[in-house]
Design a protein around this motif. Structure first.
Motif, PDB file in Angstrom:
ATOM      1  N   THR A  81       2.656   2.931   7.312  1.00 10.74           N
ATOM      2  CA  THR A  81       2.597   4.129   6.441  1.00 10.74           C
ATOM      3  C   THR A  81       1.409   5.003   7.050  1.00 10.74           C
ATOM      4  N   LYS A  82       1.305   6.458   6.505  1.00  9.87           N
ATOM      5  CA  LYS A  82       0.340   7.203   6.980  1.00  9.87           C
ATOM      6  C   LYS A  82      -0.921   6.990   5.940  1.00  9.87           C
ATOM      7  N   SER A  83      -0.804   6.546   4.839  1.00  9.10           N
ATOM      8  CA  SER A  83      -1.817   6.437   3.828  1.00  9.10           C
ATOM      9  C   SER A  83      -1.795   5.006   3.199  1.00  9.10           C
ATOM     10  N   ILE A  84      -2.563   4.887   2.307  1.00 11.24           N
ATOM     11  CA  ILE A  84      -2.825   3.588   1.658  1.00 11.24           C
ATOM     12  C   ILE A  84      -1.647   3.533   0.610  1.00 11.24           C
ATOM     13  N   ILE A  85      -0.819   2.397   0.544  1.00  4.95           N
ATOM     14  CA  ILE A  85       0.232   2.317  -0.261  1.00  4.95           C
ATOM     15  C   ILE A  85      -0.319   2.161  -1.842  1.00  4.95           C
ATOM     16  N   HIS A  86      -0.035   2.728  -2.788  1.00  8.23           N
ATOM     17  CA  HIS A  86      -0.498   2.773  -4.393  1.00  8.23           C
ATOM     18  C   HIS A  86      -0.215   1.520  -4.856  1.00  8.23           C
ATOM     19  N   MET A  87       0.873   0.616  -4.596  1.00 11.70           N
ATOM     20  CA  MET A  87       1.120  -0.514  -5.033  1.00 11.70           C
ATOM     21  C   MET A  87       2.159  -1.351  -4.533  1.00 11.70           C
ATOM     22  N   VAL A  88       1.963  -2.580  -4.170  1.00 11.59           N
ATOM     23  CA  VAL A  88       2.798  -3.637  -3.574  1.00 11.59           C
ATOM     24  C   VAL A  88       3.010  -4.666  -4.962  1.00 11.59           C
ATOM     25  N   ASP A  89       4.011  -4.735  -5.473  1.00 16.62           N
ATOM     26  CA  ASP A  89       4.297  -5.214  -6.742  1.00 16.62           C
ATOM     27  C   ASP A  89       5.322  -6.450  -6.462  1.00 16.62           C
ATOM     28  N   LEU A  90       5.005  -7.719  -6.442  1.00 16.81           N
ATOM     29  CA  LEU A  90       5.895  -8.983  -6.055  1.00 16.81           C
ATOM     30  C   LEU A  90       5.743  -9.955  -7.227  1.00 16.81           C
ATOM     31  N   GLU A  91       5.633  -9.621  -8.390  1.00 18.95           N
ATOM     32  CA  GLU A  91       5.639 -10.364  -9.583  1.00 18.95           C
ATOM     33  C   GLU A  91       7.100 -10.978  -9.912  1.00 18.95           C
ATOM     34  N   ASN A  92       7.006 -12.169 -10.614  1.00 20.78           N
ATOM     35  CA  ASN A  92       8.064 -12.860 -11.134  1.00 20.78           C
ATOM     36  C   ASN A  92       8.926 -13.339 -10.302  1.00 20.78           C
ATOM     37  N   ASN A  93       8.724 -13.654  -8.820  1.00 16.51           N
ATOM     38  CA  ASN A  93       9.661 -14.334  -8.118  1.00 16.51           C
ATOM     39  C   ASN A  93       9.293 -15.697  -7.779  1.00 16.51           C
ATOM     40  N   LYS A  94       9.758 -16.456  -6.627  1.00 16.49           N
ATOM     41  CA  LYS A  94       9.445 -17.742  -6.616  1.00 16.49           C
ATOM     42  C   LYS A  94       8.310 -18.074  -5.369  1.00 16.49           C
ATOM     43  N   ILE A  95       7.693 -17.329  -4.836  1.00 14.67           N
ATOM     44  CA  ILE A  95       6.768 -17.494  -3.751  1.00 14.67           C
ATOM     45  C   ILE A  95       5.982 -18.737  -4.120  1.00 14.67           C
ATOM     46  N   LYS A  96       6.076 -19.529  -3.248  1.00 14.24           N
ATOM     47  CA  LYS A  96       5.125 -20.733  -3.305  1.00 14.24           C
ATOM     48  C   LYS A  96       3.853 -21.030  -2.539  1.00 14.24           C
ATOM     49  N   ARG A  97       3.493 -20.215  -1.378  1.00 12.86           N
ATOM     50  CA  ARG A  97       2.624 -20.391  -0.704  1.00 12.86           C
ATOM     51  C   ARG A  97       2.205 -19.076   0.218  1.00 12.86           C
ATOM     52  N   LEU A  98       0.871 -18.768   0.170  1.00 11.17           N
ATOM     53  CA  LEU A  98       0.427 -17.572   1.191  1.00 11.17           C
ATOM     54  C   LEU A  98      -0.274 -18.367   2.356  1.00 11.17           C
ATOM     55  N   ARG A  99       0.340 -18.120   3.447  1.00  8.45           N
ATOM     56  CA  ARG A  99       0.059 -18.714   4.847  1.00  8.45           C
ATOM     57  C   ARG A  99      -0.908 -17.992   5.481  1.00  8.45           C
ATOM     58  N   GLU A 100      -1.844 -18.573   6.484  1.00  8.97           N
ATOM     59  CA  GLU A 100      -2.897 -17.969   7.063  1.00  8.97           C
ATOM     60  C   GLU A 100      -2.446 -16.627   7.925  1.00  8.97           C
ATOM     61  N   LYS A 101      -3.157 -15.719   7.398  1.00 17.69           N
ATOM     62  CA  LYS A 101      -2.938 -14.068   7.969  1.00 17.69           C
ATOM     63  C   LYS A 101      -1.382 -13.808   7.693  1.00 17.69           C
ATOM     64  N   SER A 102      -0.899 -14.075   6.606  1.00 19.96           N
ATOM     65  CA  SER A 102       0.381 -13.758   6.343  1.00 19.96           C
ATOM     66  C   SER A 102       0.438 -12.267   5.575  1.00 19.96           C
ATOM     67  N   ILE A 103      -0.660 -11.711   5.195  1.00 18.80           N
ATOM     68  CA  ILE A 103      -0.865 -10.533   4.498  1.00 18.80           C
ATOM     69  C   ILE A 103      -1.741  -9.705   5.418  1.00 18.80           C
ATOM     70  N   ASP A 104      -1.122  -8.484   5.681  1.00 17.39           N
ATOM     71  CA  ASP A 104      -1.960  -7.364   6.420  1.00 17.39           C
ATOM     72  C   ASP A 104      -1.475  -6.275   6.111  1.00 17.39           C
ATOM     73  N   ILE A 105      -2.236  -5.628   4.929  1.00 12.81           N
ATOM     74  CA  ILE A 105      -1.563  -4.455   4.438  1.00 12.81           C
ATOM     75  C   ILE A 105      -2.887  -3.414   3.706  1.00 12.81           C
ATOM     76  N   GLN A 106      -2.624  -2.277   3.724  1.00  6.95           N
ATOM     77  CA  GLN A 106      -3.378  -1.336   2.811  1.00  6.95           C
ATOM     78  C   GLN A 106      -2.925  -0.896   1.530  1.00  6.95           C
ATOM     79  N   THR A 107      -3.366  -1.400   0.502  1.00  8.52           N
ATOM     80  CA  THR A 107      -2.768  -1.157  -0.712  1.00  8.52           C
ATOM     81  C   THR A 107      -3.854  -1.253  -1.886  1.00  8.52           C
ATOM     82  N   GLU A 108      -3.732  -0.272  -2.935  1.00  7.52           N
ATOM     83  CA  GLU A 108      -4.585  -0.132  -3.838  1.00  7.52           C
ATOM     84  C   GLU A 108      -4.399  -1.411  -4.777  1.00  7.52           C
ATOM     85  N   GLN A 109      -3.078  -1.870  -4.761  1.00  7.76           N
ATOM     86  CA  GLN A 109      -2.863  -2.843  -5.876  1.00  7.76           C
ATOM     87  C   GLN A 109      -1.819  -4.000  -5.114  1.00  7.76           C
TER      88      GLN A 109
END
Length: 265
Positions: A81-109
């Motif tokens: 993106t050209k700027s920071i994302i306002h929101m990344v909302d991943l609520e109420n899913n079935k995600i079980k694990r956050l792996r090493e270096k799995s998230i690389d993002i610029q967001t307010e929330q």
């Protein structure tokens, strides 16, 4: 199923799509003006193509994937993106694990509430710039690696309420201003308050957690002595106006809130 485009603010909305099982790889390519992606109530959507979000969406402001069957975190590491994302909302899913270096993002929330998280590995958020991070309601979350937040940038607010964590890491949380640990009954021991020098507001489960902020000398005598020695050295030098023996001014201490258990809990 609803798909809508507005000339000035293009949106992609998929709602109440009970039979949706996947999204075609490349669906977002050629949509440079897309500002919102909203997919909700898609219980059969258990996975996404690995490269689905390996795309440049310069105007994207909101990404919401809610109430789906997703078991893995979508790969956001190549979402441009050209700027920071306002929101990344991943609520109420079935995600079980956050792996090493799995998230690389610029967001307010970044919202990961009410998933099925069980583990957050070391450096899961490495390189990310996140203002507010919420993982509340993941009551199966018990393994939070001591280096889970290492490498995260700009984090001001963290919510780990209603989780099963037994310890709170401090690496990566040095700049935290707001901390919520409401109804986190498994967390018996609170870390040194000297790890949170910028804290302005804390909502905690046990009253003795609050005492850690109000009476740092008793909670962590060793670090308190280091702090006092530092102040003395400052007073003997150019900054003689520094006189407070506590890292938390009274007005901040007054803002520390505690939550008592309700009767019967």
């Amino acid at each position: 199923m609803v798909q809508r485009k507005i000339e000035q603010n293009p949106l992609l909305i998929l709602q109440d799509v009970k039979k949706l099982q996947t999204l075609e790889d490349g669906i977002f390519r050629g949509m440079p003006n897309l500002t919102i992606i909203y997919i909700s109530h898609a219980p059969s959507l258990s996975s996404l193509p690995q490269q689905l979000l390996h795309v440049f969406l310069p105007r994207l402001k909101i990404l919401r994937l809610l109430h789906t069957g997703l078991e893995e975190l979508p790969d956001l590491t190549h979402l441009g993106t050209k700027s920071i994302i306002h929101m990344v909302d991943l609520e109420n899913n079935k995600i079980k694990r956050l792996r090493e270096k799995s998230i690389d993002i610029q967001t307010e929330q970044l919202l990961l509430d009410n998933n099925e998280l069980q583990e957050v590995e070391a450096m899961a958020f490495w390189g990310s710039q996140i203002g507010k991070l919420s993982m509340k309601g993941n009551n199966q979350l018990k393994h939070l690696d001591p280096l889970a937040f290492k490498g995260i940038k700009s984090l001001r607010s963290l919510d780990l309420s209603e989780t099963g964590i037994t310890h709170l890491p401090t690496v990566g949380l040095e700049g935290l201003e707001t901390l919520r640990l409401v109804r986190t009954y498994s967390l018996k021991v609170f870390p040194s308050v000297y790890s949170f020098k910028n804290i302005l507001r804390a909502e905690l489960t046990y009253h003795y957690h609050c005492c850690a902020f109000k009476f740092p000398r008793l909670h962590d005598p060793k670090e308190h002595k280091k702090h006092e020695d530092f102040l003395k050295s400052m007073q003997s030098g150019k900054c003689s106006e520094v006189t407070s023996p506590s890292p938390f001014p009274n007005e901040i201490q007054a803002g520390i809130r505690r939550r008592k258990r309700r009767s019967g809990e």
